[in-house]
Design a protein around this motif. Structure first.
Motif, PDB file in Angstrom:
ATOM      1  N   ILE A   1       0.828  -1.212   0.000  1.00  0.00           N
ATOM      2  CA  ILE A   1       0.000   0.000   0.000  1.00  0.00           C
ATOM      3  C   ILE A   1       0.860   1.259   0.000  1.00  0.00           C
ATOM      4  O   ILE A   1       0.546   2.246  -0.681  1.00  0.00           O
ATOM      5  CB  ILE A   1      -0.961  -0.007   1.208  1.00  0.00           C
ATOM      6  CG1 ILE A   1      -1.998  -1.125   1.039  1.00  0.00           C
ATOM      7  CG2 ILE A   1      -1.651   1.348   1.372  1.00  0.00           C
ATOM      8  CD1 ILE A   1      -2.838  -1.392   2.277  1.00  0.00           C
ATOM      9  N   MET A   2       1.954   1.231   0.735  1.00  0.00           N
ATOM     10  CA  MET A   2       2.772   2.432   0.887  1.00  0.00           C
ATOM     11  C   MET A   2       3.775   2.646  -0.249  1.00  0.00           C
ATOM     12  O   MET A   2       4.512   3.620  -0.227  1.00  0.00           O
ATOM     13  CB  MET A   2       3.503   2.410   2.232  1.00  0.00           C
ATOM     14  CG  MET A   2       2.589   2.451   3.438  1.00  0.00           C
ATOM     15  SD  MET A   2       1.341   3.781   3.413  1.00  0.00           S
ATOM     16  CE  MET A   2       2.383   5.239   3.426  1.00  0.00           C
ATOM     17  N   GLY A   3       3.804   1.769  -1.240  1.00  0.00           N
ATOM     18  CA  GLY A   3       4.716   2.039  -2.345  1.00  0.00           C
ATOM     19  C   GLY A   3       4.827   0.977  -3.418  1.00  0.00           C
ATOM     20  O   GLY A   3       4.841   1.282  -4.607  1.00  0.00           O
ATOM     21  N   LEU A   4       4.917  -0.288  -3.007  1.00  0.00           N
ATOM     22  CA  LEU A   4       5.185  -1.327  -4.007  1.00  0.00           C
ATOM     23  C   LEU A   4       4.057  -1.537  -4.998  1.00  0.00           C
ATOM     24  O   LEU A   4       4.306  -1.873  -6.161  1.00  0.00           O
ATOM     25  CB  LEU A   4       5.546  -2.643  -3.302  1.00  0.00           C
ATOM     26  CG  LEU A   4       6.838  -2.618  -2.488  1.00  0.00           C
ATOM     27  CD1 LEU A   4       7.103  -3.987  -1.851  1.00  0.00           C
ATOM     28  CD2 LEU A   4       8.027  -2.184  -3.329  1.00  0.00           C
ATOM     29  N   ASN A   5       2.819  -1.332  -4.560  1.00  0.00           N
ATOM     30  CA  ASN A   5       1.692  -1.445  -5.494  1.00  0.00           C
ATOM     31  C   ASN A   5       1.762  -0.359  -6.566  1.00  0.00           C
ATOM     32  O   ASN A   5       1.451  -0.610  -7.737  1.00  0.00           O
ATOM     33  CB  ASN A   5       0.347  -1.365  -4.764  1.00  0.00           C
ATOM     34  CG  ASN A   5       0.116  -2.546  -3.835  1.00  0.00           C
ATOM     35  OD1 ASN A   5       0.788  -3.567  -3.930  1.00  0.00           O
ATOM     36  ND2 ASN A   5      -0.823  -2.405  -2.908  1.00  0.00           N
ATOM     37  N   ALA A   6       2.169   0.837  -6.181  1.00  0.00           N
ATOM     38  CA  ALA A   6       2.320   1.935  -7.142  1.00  0.00           C
ATOM     39  C   ALA A   6       3.470   1.649  -8.115  1.00  0.00           C
ATOM     40  O   ALA A   6       3.374   1.923  -9.305  1.00  0.00           O
ATOM     41  CB  ALA A   6       2.557   3.260  -6.424  1.00  0.00           C
ATOM     42  N   VAL A   7       4.561   1.084  -7.592  1.00  0.00           N
ATOM     43  CA  VAL A   7       5.693   0.714  -8.449  1.00  0.00           C
ATOM     44  C   VAL A   7       5.237  -0.254  -9.529  1.00  0.00           C
ATOM     45  O   VAL A   7       5.560  -0.097 -10.718  1.00  0.00           O
ATOM     46  CB  VAL A   7       6.830   0.092  -7.615  1.00  0.00           C
ATOM     47  CG1 VAL A   7       7.890  -0.531  -8.513  1.00  0.00           C
ATOM     48  CG2 VAL A   7       7.461   1.138  -6.702  1.00  0.00           C
ATOM     49  N   SER A   8       4.435  -1.228  -9.142  1.00  0.00           N
ATOM     50  CA  SER A   8       3.922  -2.214 -10.095  1.00  0.00           C
ATOM     51  C   SER A   8       2.928  -1.589 -11.068  1.00  0.00           C
ATOM     52  O   SER A   8       3.026  -1.775 -12.292  1.00  0.00           O
ATOM     53  CB  SER A   8       3.270  -3.361  -9.324  1.00  0.00           C
ATOM     54  OG  SER A   8       2.668  -4.270 -10.215  1.00  0.00           O
ATOM     55  N   PHE A   9       1.982  -0.830 -10.537  1.00  0.00           N
ATOM     56  CA  PHE A   9       0.923  -0.252 -11.377  1.00  0.00           C
ATOM     57  C   PHE A   9       1.486   0.674 -12.442  1.00  0.00           C
ATOM     58  O   PHE A   9       1.098   0.606 -13.607  1.00  0.00           O
ATOM     59  CB  PHE A   9      -0.071   0.507 -10.496  1.00  0.00           C
ATOM     60  CG  PHE A   9      -1.228   1.097 -11.270  1.00  0.00           C
ATOM     61  CD1 PHE A   9      -2.329   0.321 -11.604  1.00  0.00           C
ATOM     62  CD2 PHE A   9      -1.200   2.423 -11.666  1.00  0.00           C
ATOM     63  CE1 PHE A   9      -3.381   0.858 -12.341  1.00  0.00           C
ATOM     64  CE2 PHE A   9      -2.248   2.981 -12.394  1.00  0.00           C
ATOM     65  CZ  PHE A   9      -3.347   2.194 -12.721  1.00  0.00           C
ATOM     66  N   TYR A  10       2.404   1.532 -12.042  1.00  0.00           N
ATOM     67  CA  TYR A  10       2.963   2.519 -12.973  1.00  0.00           C
ATOM     68  C   TYR A  10       4.243   2.064 -13.658  1.00  0.00           C
ATOM     69  O   TYR A  10       4.872   2.852 -14.366  1.00  0.00           O
ATOM     70  CB  TYR A  10       3.207   3.846 -12.239  1.00  0.00           C
ATOM     71  CG  TYR A  10       1.949   4.583 -11.854  1.00  0.00           C
ATOM     72  CD1 TYR A  10       1.145   5.187 -12.818  1.00  0.00           C
ATOM     73  CD2 TYR A  10       1.549   4.680 -10.526  1.00  0.00           C
ATOM     74  CE1 TYR A  10      -0.015   5.877 -12.486  1.00  0.00           C
ATOM     75  CE2 TYR A  10       0.400   5.364 -10.161  1.00  0.00           C
ATOM     76  CZ  TYR A  10      -0.380   5.958 -11.144  1.00  0.00           C
ATOM     77  OH  TYR A  10      -1.524   6.636 -10.799  1.00  0.00           O
ATOM     78  N   SER A  11       4.644   0.807 -13.422  1.00  0.00           N
ATOM     79  CA  SER A  11       5.884   0.272 -14.013  1.00  0.00           C
ATOM     80  C   SER A  11       7.061   1.201 -13.754  1.00  0.00           C
ATOM     81  O   SER A  11       7.783   1.616 -14.663  1.00  0.00           O
ATOM     82  CB  SER A  11       5.706   0.068 -15.538  1.00  0.00           C
ATOM     83  OG  SER A  11       4.670  -0.841 -15.792  1.00  0.00           O
ATOM     84  N   LEU A  12       7.261   1.510 -12.481  1.00  0.00           N
ATOM     85  CA  LEU A  12       8.342   2.422 -12.094  1.00  0.00           C
ATOM     86  C   LEU A  12       9.675   1.684 -11.984  1.00  0.00           C
ATOM     87  O   LEU A  12       9.707   0.493 -11.738  1.00  0.00           O
ATOM     88  CB  LEU A  12       8.005   3.089 -10.751  1.00  0.00           C
ATOM     89  CG  LEU A  12       6.707   3.902 -10.746  1.00  0.00           C
ATOM     90  CD1 LEU A  12       6.449   4.472  -9.359  1.00  0.00           C
ATOM     91  CD2 LEU A  12       6.773   5.034 -11.767  1.00  0.00           C
TER      92      LEU A  12
END
Length: 196
Positions: free
Chosen positions: A185-196
């Motif tokens: 929730i605090m970061g890894l999901n965003a990394v995956s979603f946005y392909s960071l």
């Protein structure tokens, strides 16, 4: 990017050459028509995003959620994220229509949700920590931890609270979850979603 433009394909091709561009957003909350996202010209643009590897952030008010449900169903290959949990009126508590549409939206596996923008949706920007828990409970139950992302909404959040306060609201609520779930929730999901 105006997704309704006749040459939106050319614009997306141009801008997507920049690998730092991860997605697009239209400030739909400013559109007077609650069914704006169902317009053919807008959906034409949405239908092009996946081929360029771009995500779409859904920025709406609760009265526009029904259209968001239909939009995301119509484009199952497109990755969407709901911004600011659709800006419900926090001070009034979750209303049944918002809860219903959040649950309907979450049935679409291509949709994630940003836990953000909540402090600015309080009456006169006055709030207590516990005001947010019922809303976070709804989105956590609907989307699961794998499709939730923390968002600060900085600097807009400063109208209702500091960055630290906004961070604390979410971190305190998810403290009951496992290390893996909190990290997602605090970061890894965003990394995956946005392909960071």
């Amino acid at each position: 990017v105006d997704l309704r433009a006749d040459d939106v394909d050319k614009k997306l091709a141009h801008f997507s050459q920049d690998k730092k561009l991860k997605g697009v957003r239209h400030i739909v909350q400013e559109e007077p028509d609650p069914e704006f996202m169902l317009r053919k010209d807008f959906q034409n643009g949405i239908g092009l995003l996946a081929q360029f590897g771009l995500t779409y952030d859904i920025l709406v008010y609760p009265n526009q959620l029904a259209a968001a449900v239909l939009l995301t169903r119509a484009f199952p290959e497109q990755n969407f994220v709901l911004d600011h949990i659709a800006k419900p009126r926090i001070s009034e508590g979750p209303d049944s229509e918002w809860v219903h549409h959040i649950k309907e939206l979450a049935l679409n596996p291509n949709v994630s949700c940003k836990v953000s923008g909540m402090v600015t949706e309080t009456k006169n920007f006055k709030w207590q920590q516990h005001d947010f828990s019922p809303f976070m409970e709804v989105v956590l139950h609907a989307f699961g931890w794998q499709r939730l992302m923390f968002g600060s909404d900085w600097p807009v959040c400063l109208l209702g609270g500091s960055y630290k306060e906004v961070l604390t609201i979410v971190k305190d609520y998810i403290s009951k979850l496992s290390d893996k779930e909190r990290a997602g929730i605090m970061g890894l999901n965003a990394v995956s979603f946005y392909s960071l």
